[in-house]
Motif scaffolding. Sequence first.
Motif, mmCIF file in Angstrom:
data_model
loop_
_atom_site.group_PDB
_atom_site.id
_atom_site.type_symbol
_atom_site.label_atom_id
_atom_site.label_comp_id
_atom_site.label_asym_id
_atom_site.label_seq_id
_atom_site.Cartn_x
_atom_site.Cartn_y
_atom_site.Cartn_z
ATOM 1 N N LYS B 95 21.860 1.056 6.166
ATOM 2 C CA LYS B 95 22.249 -0.103 5.348
ATOM 3 C C LYS B 95 21.415 -0.125 4.075
ATOM 4 N N VAL B 96 22.066 -0.537 2.971
ATOM 5 C CA VAL B 96 21.358 -0.574 1.690
ATOM 6 C C VAL B 96 20.808 -1.973 1.451
ATOM 7 N N TYR B 97 19.544 -2.052 1.119
ATOM 8 C CA TYR B 97 18.889 -3.342 0.824
ATOM 9 C C TYR B 97 18.448 -3.342 -0.632
ATOM 10 N N ASN B 98 18.701 -4.459 -1.352
ATOM 11 C CA ASN B 98 18.460 -4.434 -2.795
ATOM 12 C C ASN B 98 17.533 -5.526 -3.322
ATOM 13 N N LEU B 99 17.023 -6.375 -2.468
ATOM 14 C CA LEU B 99 16.132 -7.413 -2.997
ATOM 15 C C LEU B 99 14.747 -6.811 -3.259
ATOM 16 N N PRO B 100 14.075 -7.327 -4.305
ATOM 17 C CA PRO B 100 12.757 -6.773 -4.599
ATOM 18 C C PRO B 100 11.729 -7.169 -3.542
ATOM 19 N N MET B 101 10.760 -6.297 -3.339
ATOM 20 C CA MET B 101 9.627 -6.671 -2.498
ATOM 21 C C MET B 101 8.444 -6.869 -3.429
ATOM 22 N N PRO B 102 7.831 -8.060 -3.396
ATOM 23 C CA PRO B 102 6.740 -8.316 -4.335
ATOM 24 C C PRO B 102 5.485 -7.541 -3.940
ATOM 25 N N SER B 103 4.665 -7.266 -4.950
ATOM 26 C CA SER B 103 3.367 -6.683 -4.612
ATOM 27 C C SER B 103 2.418 -7.839 -4.394
ATOM 28 N N ILE B 104 1.662 -7.770 -3.336
ATOM 29 C CA ILE B 104 0.691 -8.832 -3.107
ATOM 30 C C ILE B 104 -0.684 -8.223 -3.291
ATOM 31 N N ASP B 105 -1.597 -9.063 -3.641
ATOM 32 C CA ASP B 105 -2.923 -8.575 -3.955
ATOM 33 C C ASP B 105 -3.681 -8.264 -2.660
ATOM 34 N N LEU B 106 -3.499 -7.031 -2.169
ATOM 35 C CA LEU B 106 -4.138 -6.656 -0.908
ATOM 36 C C LEU B 106 -5.186 -5.579 -1.168
ATOM 37 N N GLY B 107 -6.314 -5.704 -0.502
ATOM 38 C CA GLY B 107 -7.307 -4.641 -0.551
ATOM 39 C C GLY B 107 -6.853 -3.481 0.329
ATOM 40 N N ASN B 108 -7.458 -2.304 0.126
ATOM 41 C CA ASN B 108 -7.045 -1.146 0.908
ATOM 42 C C ASN B 108 -7.265 -1.345 2.396
ATOM 43 N N ILE B 109 -8.324 -2.031 2.735
ATOM 44 C CA ILE B 109 -8.589 -2.273 4.153
ATOM 45 C C ILE B 109 -7.500 -3.156 4.747
ATOM 46 N N GLU B 110 -7.024 -4.129 3.948
ATOM 47 C CA GLU B 110 -5.956 -5.005 4.443
ATOM 48 C C GLU B 110 -4.645 -4.227 4.606
ATOM 49 N N VAL B 111 -4.407 -3.308 3.644
ATOM 50 C CA VAL B 111 -3.220 -2.457 3.776
ATOM 51 C C VAL B 111 -3.326 -1.648 5.071
ATOM 52 N N ALA B 112 -4.503 -1.091 5.318
ATOM 53 C CA ALA B 112 -4.700 -0.275 6.530
ATOM 54 C C ALA B 112 -4.469 -1.115 7.787
ATOM 55 N N GLU B 113 -4.915 -2.358 7.754
ATOM 56 C CA GLU B 113 -4.738 -3.222 8.929
ATOM 57 C C GLU B 113 -3.263 -3.564 9.147
ATOM 58 N N ILE B 114 -2.569 -3.892 8.052
ATOM 59 C CA ILE B 114 -1.137 -4.188 8.177
ATOM 60 C C ILE B 114 -0.372 -2.958 8.658
ATOM 61 N N VAL B 115 -0.697 -1.811 8.052
ATOM 62 C CA VAL B 115 -0.002 -0.569 8.441
ATOM 63 C C VAL B 115 -0.264 -0.265 9.913
ATOM 64 N N THR B 116 -1.491 -0.444 10.346
ATOM 65 C CA THR B 116 -1.811 -0.202 11.760
ATOM 66 C C THR B 116 -1.024 -1.148 12.660
ATOM 67 N N PHE B 117 -0.915 -2.403 12.230
ATOM 68 C CA PHE B 117 -0.139 -3.355 13.041
ATOM 69 C C PHE B 117 1.345 -2.969 13.087
ATOM 70 N N VAL B 118 1.914 -2.730 11.902
ATOM 71 C CA VAL B 118 3.358 -2.453 11.845
ATOM 72 C C VAL B 118 3.694 -1.150 12.582
ATOM 73 N N TYR B 119 2.810 -0.155 12.407
ATOM 74 C CA TYR B 119 3.085 1.134 13.036
ATOM 75 C C TYR B 119 2.678 1.185 14.512
ATOM 76 N N ASN B 120 2.254 0.045 15.048
ATOM 77 C CA ASN B 120 1.953 -0.011 16.480
ATOM 78 C C ASN B 120 2.563 -1.255 17.111
ATOM 79 N N SER B 121 3.709 -1.660 16.582
ATOM 80 C CA SER B 121 4.401 -2.816 17.142
ATOM 81 C C SER B 121 5.866 -2.464 17.335
#
Lengths: 208, 142
Positions: B95-121
């Motif tokens: 399926k094609v999705y076209n809405l923008p995803m905003p950039s949020i002001d995240l530190g690299n450690i926060e990105v790593a934590e989110i990625v770890t959560f998403v990739y392990n859920s």
Amino acid sequence: MIRSVIALALVTLFFYECKPTIKKELPLPKLGRFEIVKNGDGVDTVFHQIEDFKFVDQDSNWVTNETFSKGIYIADFFFTTCPDICPKMKAQMLRVYDSIGSEPSLMFLSHTIDPKHDSVAVLKDFSERLGVDGAKWKFVTGDKEVIYKLGQTSYMASIADQGAAGLTHSGRFFLIDKNRHIRGAYNGTDAEEVNVMIGDIKKLLNEN
Amino acid sequence: MKISQLFKLPFIIIGVLIFISSCDYSPEKVKFKRYRVAGERLFEQHCANCHQKNGEGLRGLYPPLAGSDYLKNEFEKSICIIKNGTNDTLTVNGKVYNLPMPSIDLGNIEVAEIVTFVYNSWGNEKGLIDVKEIESLLKSCE
């Protein structure tokens, strides 16, 4: 003997008080300022009403107060690219739509507050992606000033264009009856409040 | 010692061994749990509005993360999008999705934590994604 009669009487009295009282359900209030006006010998209360409006929906149809005059509707303010509260509101509104959207005299009205971006085509795409019936749920656009003024004065919603800081708007859902009165306002990001709204919608449908 | 007590002894020993082995305090595992817990909190704060708490997205508006082929096949790109947002259209599960995803002001450690959560859920089991790995991956974002 006398003592046991008194005791029996007291017990009876006690349980008599416990009989279920049938509470008369109060109708939903009419929100907003109201005026007391003279009407012949007596007085009348004039309640706040949604002003006249005329917008275009996702199917390029005109949408006016008349569109909703046969039933009740829920109104909100949003824009398609809003990243924070709108998705939450839309998820909640969708829950309402899925649970009682089939009621023939209930409609939905979502005003964009970003008409520059949210053209008819964009709104059409948005509503199709949401998978809702265009005859039931109107996504409307129009002149920006008019939308903002209607939001602020008719719905008493806080809407503002803060330039670089973006658009901000109220996350409320407004429940409007067939006489253009506001009968409820709910936080559209809060599932509990939206549950209350679903109850109020049922109440209002019975009133009509 | 009575015979019956002697009979119980092996069970007690096995029980104690199971108990000890369940307390796995390896630093890696602790780090993984720490990332995942912090990631869940950040996810609910920054991502769940659109992608929903259960990761299923919202109809045709916001793509799912649970069972998403895009996340599976486009690991590097996904990390760039989490960090920088995107205005591109994305195809997820056909399926094609076209809405923008905003950039949020995240530190690299926060990105790593989110990625770890998403990739392990929701059935994803990629394990710990360390902040160092994220830092080097982010350098290659366009």
